[in-house]
Design an enzyme around this catalytic site. Structure first.
Site, PDB file in Angstrom:
ATOM      1  N   SER A  18       0.897  -1.213   0.053  1.00  0.00           N
ATOM      2  CA  SER A  18       0.176   0.119   0.025  1.00  0.00           C
ATOM      3  C   SER A  18       0.786   1.305  -0.063  1.00  0.00           C
ATOM      4  O   SER A  18       1.867   1.289  -0.693  1.00  0.00           O
ATOM      5  CB  SER A  18      -0.972  -0.101   1.148  1.00  0.00           C
TER       6      SER A  18
ATOM      7  N   TYR B 278      -5.039   6.918  -7.061  1.00  0.00           N
ATOM      8  CA  TYR B 278      -3.824   6.364  -6.360  1.00  0.00           C
ATOM      9  C   TYR B 278      -4.129   6.261  -4.876  1.00  0.00           C
ATOM     10  O   TYR B 278      -3.885   5.379  -4.247  1.00  0.00           O
ATOM     11  CB  TYR B 278      -2.699   7.016  -6.777  1.00  0.00           C
TER      12      TYR B 278
ATOM     13  N   LYS C 187      -4.593   3.039  -2.677  1.00  0.00           N
ATOM     14  CA  LYS C 187      -4.042   2.449  -1.553  1.00  0.00           C
ATOM     15  C   LYS C 187      -4.609   2.203  -0.393  1.00  0.00           C
ATOM     16  O   LYS C 187      -4.512   1.470   0.481  1.00  0.00           O
ATOM     17  CB  LYS C 187      -2.530   3.310  -1.344  1.00  0.00           C
TER      18      LYS C 187
HETATM   19  N1  LIG Z   1       8.061   4.629  -4.781  1.00  0.00           N
HETATM   20  C1  LIG Z   1       7.298   5.044  -3.898  1.00  0.00           C
HETATM   21  O1  LIG Z   1       7.464   6.475  -3.375  1.00  0.00           O
HETATM   22  C2  LIG Z   1       6.148   4.536  -3.106  1.00  0.00           C
HETATM   23  C3  LIG Z   1       5.573   4.852  -2.151  1.00  0.00           C
HETATM   24  C4  LIG Z   1       4.570   4.241  -1.429  1.00  0.00           C
HETATM   25  C5  LIG Z   1       4.227   2.946  -2.226  1.00  0.00           C
HETATM   26  N2  LIG Z   1       4.620   2.644  -3.500  1.00  0.00           N
HETATM   27  C6  LIG Z   1       4.312   1.471  -4.048  1.00  0.00           C
HETATM   28  O2  LIG Z   1       5.348   0.247  -4.072  1.00  0.00           O
HETATM   29  C7  LIG Z   1       5.079  -0.374  -5.346  1.00  0.00           C
HETATM   30  C8  LIG Z   1       6.221  -0.379  -6.176  1.00  0.00           C
HETATM   31  O3  LIG Z   1       6.383   0.753  -6.975  1.00  0.00           O
HETATM   32  P1  LIG Z   1       7.942   1.154  -7.133  1.00  0.00           P
HETATM   33  O4  LIG Z   1       8.014   2.454  -6.068  1.00  0.00           O
HETATM   34  O5  LIG Z   1       8.994   0.085  -6.781  1.00  0.00           O
HETATM   35  O6  LIG Z   1       7.676   1.878  -8.372  1.00  0.00           O
HETATM   36  P2  LIG Z   1       8.389   1.358  -9.869  1.00  0.00           P
HETATM   37  O7  LIG Z   1       9.813   1.300  -9.794  1.00  0.00           O
HETATM   38  O8  LIG Z   1       7.883   2.181 -10.978  1.00  0.00           O
HETATM   39  O9  LIG Z   1       8.036  -0.237  -9.918  1.00  0.00           O
HETATM   40  C9  LIG Z   1       6.528  -0.379 -10.455  1.00  0.00           C
HETATM   41  C10 LIG Z   1       6.371  -1.820 -10.901  1.00  0.00           C
HETATM   42  O10 LIG Z   1       5.107  -2.187 -10.956  1.00  0.00           O
HETATM   43  C11 LIG Z   1       5.059  -2.921 -12.313  1.00  0.00           C
HETATM   44  N3  LIG Z   1       3.822  -2.647 -13.117  1.00  0.00           N
HETATM   45  C12 LIG Z   1       3.261  -1.303 -13.257  1.00  0.00           C
HETATM   46  N4  LIG Z   1       2.128  -1.540 -14.138  1.00  0.00           N
HETATM   47  C13 LIG Z   1       2.004  -2.664 -14.455  1.00  0.00           C
HETATM   48  C14 LIG Z   1       0.968  -3.584 -15.085  1.00  0.00           C
HETATM   49  N5  LIG Z   1       0.214  -2.827 -15.786  1.00  0.00           N
HETATM   50  N6  LIG Z   1       1.267  -4.871 -15.012  1.00  0.00           N
HETATM   51  C15 LIG Z   1       2.265  -5.259 -14.416  1.00  0.00           C
HETATM   52  N7  LIG Z   1       3.091  -4.895 -13.666  1.00  0.00           N
HETATM   53  C16 LIG Z   1       2.852  -3.473 -13.629  1.00  0.00           C
HETATM   54  C17 LIG Z   1       6.231  -2.236 -13.097  1.00  0.00           C
HETATM   55  O11 LIG Z   1       6.653  -3.314 -14.152  1.00  0.00           O
HETATM   56  P3  LIG Z   1       6.566  -2.974 -15.605  1.00  0.00           P
HETATM   57  O12 LIG Z   1       6.270  -1.708 -15.940  1.00  0.00           O
HETATM   58  O13 LIG Z   1       7.730  -3.825 -16.104  1.00  0.00           O
HETATM   59  O14 LIG Z   1       4.950  -3.768 -16.084  1.00  0.00           O
HETATM   60  C18 LIG Z   1       7.054  -2.254 -11.811  1.00  0.00           C
HETATM   61  O15 LIG Z   1       7.879  -3.431 -11.909  1.00  0.00           O
HETATM   62  C19 LIG Z   1       3.759   0.365  -6.161  1.00  0.00           C
HETATM   63  O16 LIG Z   1       2.266  -0.417  -5.686  1.00  0.00           O
HETATM   64  C20 LIG Z   1       3.668   1.550  -5.466  1.00  0.00           C
HETATM   65  O17 LIG Z   1       2.408   2.240  -5.467  1.00  0.00           O
HETATM   66  C21 LIG Z   1       5.857   3.116  -3.984  1.00  0.00           C
END
Ligand SMILES: NC(=O)c1ccc[n+]([C@@H]2O[C@H](COP(=O)([O-])OP(=O)(O)OC[C@H]3O[C@@H](n4cnc5c(N)ncnc54)[C@H](OP(=O)(O)O)[C@@H]3O)[C@@H](O)[C@H]2O)c1
Length: 258
Positions: free
Chosen positions: A131, A145, A149
């Site tokens: 989340s 978004y 979450k």
């Molecule tokens: N970074 C932050 O600040 C933050 C903070 C709180 C929560 N989060 C959460 O953490 C999680 C991971 O995000 P991250 O920060 O690691 O960002 P990221 O580096 O952009 O990674 C996102 C991942 O989700 C995959 N994805 C996106 N759309 C997809 C689809 N349609 N089908 C399959 N896979 C998909 C992408 O793979 P492909 O593009 O190769 O499909 C990628 O591996 C997310 O749920 C995000 O909401 C992130």
């Protein structure tokens, strides 16, 4: 016997780090994402043997079904429902399809895979749903978004209570700003978030490290990572909902912050 973990969104950021840390702990990891070259590169980088990947667009129901089928086909001890994204855009000005796409990846796929996982889960298994702190701190410019979450946080809490009696641990993992490709995606390539205060930013390694420690303890339903983020959680306790929204609409505006 070697444990099996499935990690969605394993092609970058937090998901990739989950895959690495789980493989280092002896799990056989299946990574799921759209970008096959990234998954192949990850596979080569993982320690241990027996890892694999599934190329799947989780906005597509058929792909979600294929991943759910793979969970049912071979026992999975841990599912990390991590794939997700945001888009900083005006809700009413953006196309309905783009909001619907986010709903499919961030909520529908999470729900369907959690369902498939829990049906085959056994005592000792665990489900991690990623989340965010925005589940509790809604910010402007990303209403879908934040809502998605909040959905994951609430779903995870209820599933935690429901499944702890069976010895299956469910965690709602709530990171704050993490240095990944997330902001680059959310801003359509305009910002990578490096102008944000360093004290607010965690690395994927720190986030996943905290998740791993929580997984060992199998205690709380909701894990907020990072000291700054935990401090920010005082806001919903100290402020009325109205005051919280007014405050966040100023300090949480991504256009002003970046
Ligand atoms: N970074 C932050 O600040 C933050 C903070 C709180 C929560 N989060 C959460 O953490 C999680 C991971 O995000 P991250 O920060 O690691 O960002 P990221 O580096 O952009 O990674 C996102 C991942 O989700 C995959 N994805 C996106 N759309 C997809 C689809 N349609 N089908 C399959 N896979 C998909 C992408 O793979 P492909 O593009 O190769 O499909 C990628 O591996 C997310 O749920 C995000 O909401 C992130």
């Amino acid at each position: 016997m070697q444990k099996r973990a499935v990690v969605t969104g394993a092609s970058s950021g937090i998901g990739r780090e989950f895959a690495i840390q789980l493989a280092a702990r002896g799990y056989r990891v299946t990574g799921v994402a759209r970008r096959e070259e990234r998954l192949q590169e990850l596979l080569n980088a993982l320690p241990g043997e027996g890892h694999g990947y599934l190329v799947a667009d989780l906005s597509e129901p058929a792909c979600v079904t294929a991943v759910a089928d793979s969970l049912a086909a071979e026992h999975c001890n841990l599912l990390v429902n991590n794939a997700g994204y945001s888009c900083f855009e005006s809700f009413h000005e953006s196309a309905l399809e783009s909001q619907d796409d986010m709903l499919s990846v961030n909520c529908r796929a999470v729900m369907a895979l959690a369902h498939a996982f829990l049906r085959q889960s056994r005592q000792g298994d665990a489900l991690i749903n990623v989340s965010s702190i925005v589940a509790f701190l809604p910010t402007p410019a990303q209403p879908m978004y934040c809502a998605s979450k909040a959905f994951i946080a609430s779903l995870s809490e209820c599933l935690w209570a429901e499944h702890r009696k069976r010895g299956v641990y469910v965690m709602g993992l709530c990171p704050g700003i993490t240095a990944t490709e997330f902001i680059l995606t959310a801003t359509g390539g305009e910002s990578d978030g490096t102008t944000l205060p360093a004290s607010m930013i965690q690395t994927s390694s720190e986030v996943v490290g905290e998740a791993m420690r929580a997984l060992e303890k199998r205690g709380k339903a909701t894990i907020i990572t990072g000291r700054t983020n935990r401090l920010m959680m005082l806001m919903p306790r100290l402020l009325s909902r109205h005051r919280l929204l007014k405050t966040l609409s100023v300090i949480g505006d991504p256009e002003k912050a970046m």
